[in-house]
Design a protein around this motif. Structure first.
Motif, PDB file in Angstrom:
ATOM      1  N   UNK A 251       0.818  -1.202   0.000  1.00 48.04           N
ATOM      2  CA  UNK A 251       0.000   0.000   0.000  1.00 48.04           C
ATOM      3  C   UNK A 251       0.849   1.248   0.000  1.00 48.04           C
ATOM      4  N   UNK A 252       0.241   2.352  -0.378  1.00 48.87           N
ATOM      5  CA  UNK A 252       0.950   3.627  -0.393  1.00 48.87           C
ATOM      6  C   UNK A 252      -0.046   4.773  -0.299  1.00 48.87           C
ATOM      7  N   UNK A 253       0.467   5.904   0.138  1.00 45.46           N
ATOM      8  CA  UNK A 253      -0.306   7.133   0.242  1.00 45.46           C
ATOM      9  C   UNK A 253       0.697   8.276   0.206  1.00 45.46           C
ATOM     10  N   UNK A 254       0.334   9.388  -0.410  1.00 43.11           N
ATOM     11  CA  UNK A 254       1.235  10.532  -0.513  1.00 43.11           C
ATOM     12  C   UNK A 254       0.616  11.751   0.159  1.00 43.11           C
ATOM     13  N   UNK A 255       1.474  12.586   0.719  1.00 47.34           N
ATOM     14  CA  UNK A 255       1.055  13.817   1.381  1.00 47.34           C
ATOM     15  C   UNK A 255       1.863  14.953   0.789  1.00 47.34           C
ATOM     16  N   UNK A 256       1.200  16.014   0.351  1.00 49.36           N
ATOM     17  CA  UNK A 256       1.917  17.119  -0.267  1.00 49.36           C
ATOM     18  C   UNK A 256       1.459  18.441   0.344  1.00 49.36           C
ATOM     19  N   UNK A 257       2.432  19.234   0.790  1.00 48.23           N
ATOM     20  CA  UNK A 257       2.148  20.537   1.368  1.00 48.23           C
ATOM     21  C   UNK A 257       1.961  21.567   0.259  1.00 48.23           C
ATOM     22  N   UNK A 258       1.113  22.518   0.520  1.00 53.33           N
ATOM     23  CA  UNK A 258       0.810  23.589  -0.430  1.00 53.33           C
ATOM     24  C   UNK A 258       2.077  24.345  -0.808  1.00 53.33           C
TER      25      UNK A 258
END
Length: 251
Positions: free
Chosen positions: A83-90
Motif C-alpha cells: 500500500x501507499x499514500x502521498x502527502x503534499x504541502x501547499x
C-alpha cells in the motif's frame, strides 16, 4: 487525486487498531525507486477501479506531488509493497484539488491557513477490511507529516459515500459540494477538511485521532525522505509520465 481508490464500505464500523499489529511495516520513501514502485502501485489500483486511462509508463502521479514538500508513505509485507499514500504541502504550484475546488481552498489560504493534501492512495489487496486497516496506519504517518510541515489543515477528496468514514473516525468536515473530478474519469468527489490543532484539543476526540495521538511519530520518521532532487528524475518513469502529460495538455 482522490484518497480512496480501493473499495471501502459506505459507512464502515471498523474501529481503529489498538496498536500496529497487522504484520505490515510502514515507512517513508527514501529513493526514486521507492517512489516509482509506489506510484506504479497507484497506477495498477486506479486502472483496476477504472479511474484512469492506460499510459506507457504505468505510473500515476500529479505534478504538485513532485517536490521537496511531499512524503510518499509505504506499507510493505516482507519485501512486497502492499500500500501507499502521498502527502503534499501547499506551494507555488498549488494542490491537485485546486482543479475542482479553487474557491474553497483559496478561502483557507486567505485565512492564513497552511494546507496539506493527502492522496494517491492505493492498496494491492482488494479485501476491504484489510485495505482499510492499512489505510489507517498510512493516515497516521500523513497526520504527523502534516505536523512536521507545520500545517493548519489537512484536506482530502473522497467519494461521497466514503465521507462518513473520515468524518466519524478522523474528524473531517465537508467544506465543498459534490463535484465531478476530471482527473479520475469524472467520478464524484467531495472536499473534506480537518483543522489539525483544533481537532487535537477537541473533547472527546474522534477515535482515530485519539489513536494517532497515542502513537506519535517524531521528525526522525521523515528524515531522509526522498526530495525529488535525484538527477535521474527527468528520465525516470515519473519524469517521462509528467512530460507526456505536459505535451498532451499543450496540444
Amino acid at each position: 487525486m482522490p484518497l480512496d481508490s480501493s473499495p471501502l464500505p459506505a459507512s464502515p464500523e471498523m474501529p481503529p487498531p489498538e496498536r500496529p499489529g497487522s504484520g505490515l511495516n510502514f515507512l517513508v520513501a527514501r529513493t526514486l525507486r521507492d517512489v516509482e514502485e509506489a506510484w506504479g502501485l497507484v497506477y495498477q489500483a486506479y486502472r483496476r477501479d477504472k479511474l484512469i486511462d492506460a499510459n506507457r509508463h504505468e505510473i500515476h502521479a500529479t505534478r504538485q506531488a513532485v517536490g521537496p514538500r511531499t512524503a510518499v508513505i509505504l506499507a510493505s509485507l516482507g519485501p512486497e509493497l502492499t500500500g501507499t499514500l502521498s502527502v503534499y504541502a501547499d506551494g507555488n504550484d498549488g494542490l491537485p484539488l485546486d482543479s475542482v475546488y479553487p474557491a474553497e481552498i483559496d478561502a483557507l489560504r486567505q485565512a492564513g491557513r497552511r494546507i496539506v493534501e493527502v492522496g494517491l492512495f492505493a492498496d494491492r489487496r482488494e479485501h476491504m477490511n484489510r485495505a482499510a486497516d492499512g489505510l489507517f496506519e498510512l493516515m497516521r504517518f500523513a497526520y504527523y507529516f502534516a505536523i512536521h510541515m507545520k500545517a493548519d489543515d489537512g484536506i482530502i477528496g473522497v467519494h461521497p459515500r466514503h465521507a462518513p468514514f473520515y468524518m466519524r473516525l478522523l474528524g473531517f468536515d465537508k467544506i465543498g459540494p459534490v463535484r465531478a473530478y476530471p482527473t479520475v474519469c469524472d467520478r464524484a468527489v467531495v472536499l473534506l477538511r480537518a483543522p489539525i490543532r483544533e481537532r487535537a484539543s477537541q473533547d472527546p476526540r474522534p477515535k482515530g485521532l485519539a489513536y494517532f495521538l497515542g502513537h506519535p511519530l517524531g521528525p526522525e520518521a521523515f528524515a531522509g525522505r526522498f526530495l525529488f532532487d535525484d538527477p535521474q528524475m527527468p528520465t525516470s518513469r515519473i519524469g517521462m509520465f509528467l512530460a507526456d502529460k505536459r505535451t498532451a495538455n499543450a496540444a
